[in-house]
Design a protein around this motif. Structure first.
Motif, PDB file in Angstrom:
ATOM      1  N   LEU A   1     -24.892   6.732 -49.647  1.00  0.00           N
ATOM      2  CA  LEU A   1     -23.858   6.864 -50.715  1.00  0.00           C
ATOM      3  C   LEU A   1     -23.793   8.267 -51.007  1.00  0.00           C
ATOM      4  N   SER A   2     -22.689   8.858 -51.037  1.00  0.00           N
ATOM      5  CA  SER A   2     -22.860  10.372 -51.471  1.00  0.00           C
ATOM      6  C   SER A   2     -21.612  10.874 -52.408  1.00  0.00           C
ATOM      7  N   ARG A   3     -21.883  11.490 -53.407  1.00  0.00           N
ATOM      8  CA  ARG A   3     -21.107  12.066 -54.346  1.00  0.00           C
ATOM      9  C   ARG A   3     -21.103  13.327 -54.210  1.00  0.00           C
ATOM     10  N   PHE A   4     -20.012  14.116 -53.942  1.00  0.00           N
ATOM     11  CA  PHE A   4     -20.090  15.569 -53.637  1.00  0.00           C
ATOM     12  C   PHE A   4     -19.671  16.259 -55.348  1.00  0.00           C
ATOM     13  N   ILE A   5     -20.842  17.089 -55.607  1.00  0.00           N
ATOM     14  CA  ILE A   5     -20.451  17.810 -56.722  1.00  0.00           C
ATOM     15  C   ILE A   5     -19.610  19.088 -56.190  1.00  0.00           C
ATOM     16  N   ARG A   6     -20.272  19.780 -55.173  1.00  0.00           N
ATOM     17  CA  ARG A   6     -19.598  20.991 -54.379  1.00  0.00           C
ATOM     18  C   ARG A   6     -19.733  20.886 -53.082  1.00  0.00           C
ATOM     19  N   PRO A   7     -18.805  21.214 -52.288  1.00  0.00           N
ATOM     20  CA  PRO A   7     -17.381  21.311 -52.629  1.00  0.00           C
ATOM     21  C   PRO A   7     -16.463  20.284 -52.999  1.00  0.00           C
ATOM     22  N   ALA A   8     -15.443  20.469 -53.573  1.00  0.00           N
ATOM     23  CA  ALA A   8     -14.595  19.412 -53.936  1.00  0.00           C
ATOM     24  C   ALA A   8     -14.129  18.325 -52.984  1.00  0.00           C
ATOM     25  N   VAL A   9     -13.861  16.931 -53.200  1.00  0.00           N
ATOM     26  CA  VAL A   9     -13.320  16.105 -52.122  1.00  0.00           C
ATOM     27  C   VAL A   9     -12.116  16.595 -51.815  1.00  0.00           C
ATOM     28  N   ILE A  10     -11.687  16.468 -50.684  1.00  0.00           N
ATOM     29  CA  ILE A  10     -10.185  16.877 -50.147  1.00  0.00           C
ATOM     30  C   ILE A  10      -9.213  15.635 -49.789  1.00  0.00           C
ATOM     31  N   ALA A  11      -9.996  14.741 -49.252  1.00  0.00           N
ATOM     32  CA  ALA A  11      -9.089  13.672 -48.772  1.00  0.00           C
ATOM     33  C   ALA A  11      -9.562  12.417 -49.296  1.00  0.00           C
ATOM     34  N   ASP A  12      -8.497  11.397 -49.289  1.00  0.00           N
ATOM     35  CA  ASP A  12      -9.036   9.968 -49.882  1.00  0.00           C
ATOM     36  C   ASP A  12      -8.416   8.890 -49.097  1.00  0.00           C
ATOM     37  N   HIS A  13      -9.296   8.213 -48.469  1.00  0.00           N
ATOM     38  CA  HIS A  13      -8.888   7.267 -47.456  1.00  0.00           C
ATOM     39  C   HIS A  13      -9.288   5.896 -47.906  1.00  0.00           C
ATOM     40  N   ARG A  14      -9.729   5.615 -49.258  1.00  0.00           N
ATOM     41  CA  ARG A  14     -10.311   4.231 -49.742  1.00  0.00           C
ATOM     42  C   ARG A  14      -9.319   3.141 -49.653  1.00  0.00           C
ATOM     43  N   THR A  15      -8.074   3.326 -50.148  1.00  0.00           N
ATOM     44  CA  THR A  15      -7.223   2.346 -49.996  1.00  0.00           C
ATOM     45  C   THR A  15      -6.408   2.161 -48.647  1.00  0.00           C
ATOM     46  N   ALA A  16      -6.724   2.615 -47.635  1.00  0.00           N
ATOM     47  CA  ALA A  16      -6.213   2.949 -46.342  1.00  0.00           C
ATOM     48  C   ALA A  16      -6.094   1.104 -45.727  1.00  0.00           C
ATOM     49  N   PRO A  17      -5.125   0.483 -45.261  1.00  0.00           N
ATOM     50  CA  PRO A  17      -5.445  -0.787 -44.665  1.00  0.00           C
ATOM     51  C   PRO A  17      -6.173  -0.840 -43.576  1.00  0.00           C
ATOM     52  N   VAL A  18      -6.440  -2.212 -43.352  1.00  0.00           N
ATOM     53  CA  VAL A  18      -7.359  -2.455 -42.122  1.00  0.00           C
ATOM     54  C   VAL A  18      -7.045  -1.963 -40.813  1.00  0.00           C
ATOM     55  N   ASN A  19      -5.776  -1.600 -40.495  1.00  0.00           N
ATOM     56  CA  ASN A  19      -5.464  -1.150 -39.383  1.00  0.00           C
ATOM     57  C   ASN A  19      -5.331   0.573 -39.165  1.00  0.00           C
ATOM     58  N   ALA A  20      -5.864   1.278 -40.276  1.00  0.00           N
ATOM     59  CA  ALA A  20      -5.979   2.640 -40.358  1.00  0.00           C
ATOM     60  C   ALA A  20      -6.893   3.292 -39.161  1.00  0.00           C
ATOM     61  N   LEU A  21      -6.470   4.414 -38.706  1.00  0.00           N
ATOM     62  CA  LEU A  21      -7.479   5.067 -37.847  1.00  0.00           C
ATOM     63  C   LEU A  21      -8.654   5.629 -38.806  1.00  0.00           C
ATOM     64  N   GLY A  22      -9.617   5.618 -38.163  1.00  0.00           N
ATOM     65  CA  GLY A  22     -10.931   6.164 -38.606  1.00  0.00           C
ATOM     66  C   GLY A  22     -11.708   4.974 -39.249  1.00  0.00           C
ATOM     67  N   TYR A  23     -12.493   5.152 -40.606  1.00  0.00           N
ATOM     68  CA  TYR A  23     -13.245   4.533 -41.192  1.00  0.00           C
ATOM     69  C   TYR A  23     -12.634   2.898 -41.270  1.00  0.00           C
ATOM     70  N   LEU A  24     -13.097   1.861 -40.839  1.00  0.00           N
ATOM     71  CA  LEU A  24     -12.571   0.573 -41.254  1.00  0.00           C
ATOM     72  C   LEU A  24     -13.301  -0.142 -42.377  1.00  0.00           C
ATOM     73  N   ARG A  25     -14.412  -0.549 -42.300  1.00  0.00           N
ATOM     74  CA  ARG A  25     -15.247  -1.300 -42.994  1.00  0.00           C
ATOM     75  C   ARG A  25     -16.704  -1.405 -42.838  1.00  0.00           C
TER      76      ARG A  25
END
Length: 145
Positions: free
Chosen positions: A68-92
């Motif tokens: 588990l990582s929390r970026f202090i620097r650089p700032a986070v640039i994208a947010d995929h946390r609420t993507a549905p289960v059929n989204a491309l990329g990280y699933l679960r």
């Protein structure tokens, strides 16, 4: 064969403390915490000078880890946390538990929400998805055999 094992899966979060406590409630053990910073680390990730707070969680059997990582620097640039289960990329991330009903109930006390239903696949598994801290999608499986 060149591949020895899968070391860990990494997830970027905003609230590291809450997420660590959630995964502890699930049954993972905190292996260690620390910060990683500097240009050397950015050469690995391609992000340049970075500062990251990291918590490494380990499954009880010792074979799998969740970073588990929390970026202090650089700032986070994208947010995929609420993507549905059929989204491309990280699933679960999927975890096997001994009692799915008891686990869901304990995690609800930490803010988890059931995505659909707890379902049974033949006489092999009971399965469900939950949304954990920060909307992370987590699968739970209870072996029935």
């Amino acid at each position: 064969m060149a591949l020895k094992r899968m070391d860990n899966v990494g997830i970027v979060v905003e609230d590291l403390e809450t997420t660590v406590e959630f995964f502890r409630e699930l049954g993972l053990e905190l292996e260690g915490r620390g910060t990683i910073e500097g240009e050397w680390a950015g050469r690995v990730t391609g992000l340049g000078d970075q500062h990251v707070e990291v918590a490494m969680m380990r499954t009880p059997d010792g074979h799998s880890r969740l970073e588990l990582s929390r970026f202090i620097r650089p700032a986070v640039i994208a947010d995929h946390r609420t993507a549905p289960v059929n989204a491309l990329g990280y699933l679960r991330a999927m975890f096997t538990v001994t009692d799915i009903d008891e686990t869901v109930e304990r995690l609800r006390n930490r803010g988890a929400q059931l995505v659909g239903d707890v379902v049974q696949y033949e006489n092999v598994y009971r399965l469900c998805y939950i949304r954990g801290p920060e909307g992370l999608l987590i699968g739970l499986a209870e072996e029935l055999t």
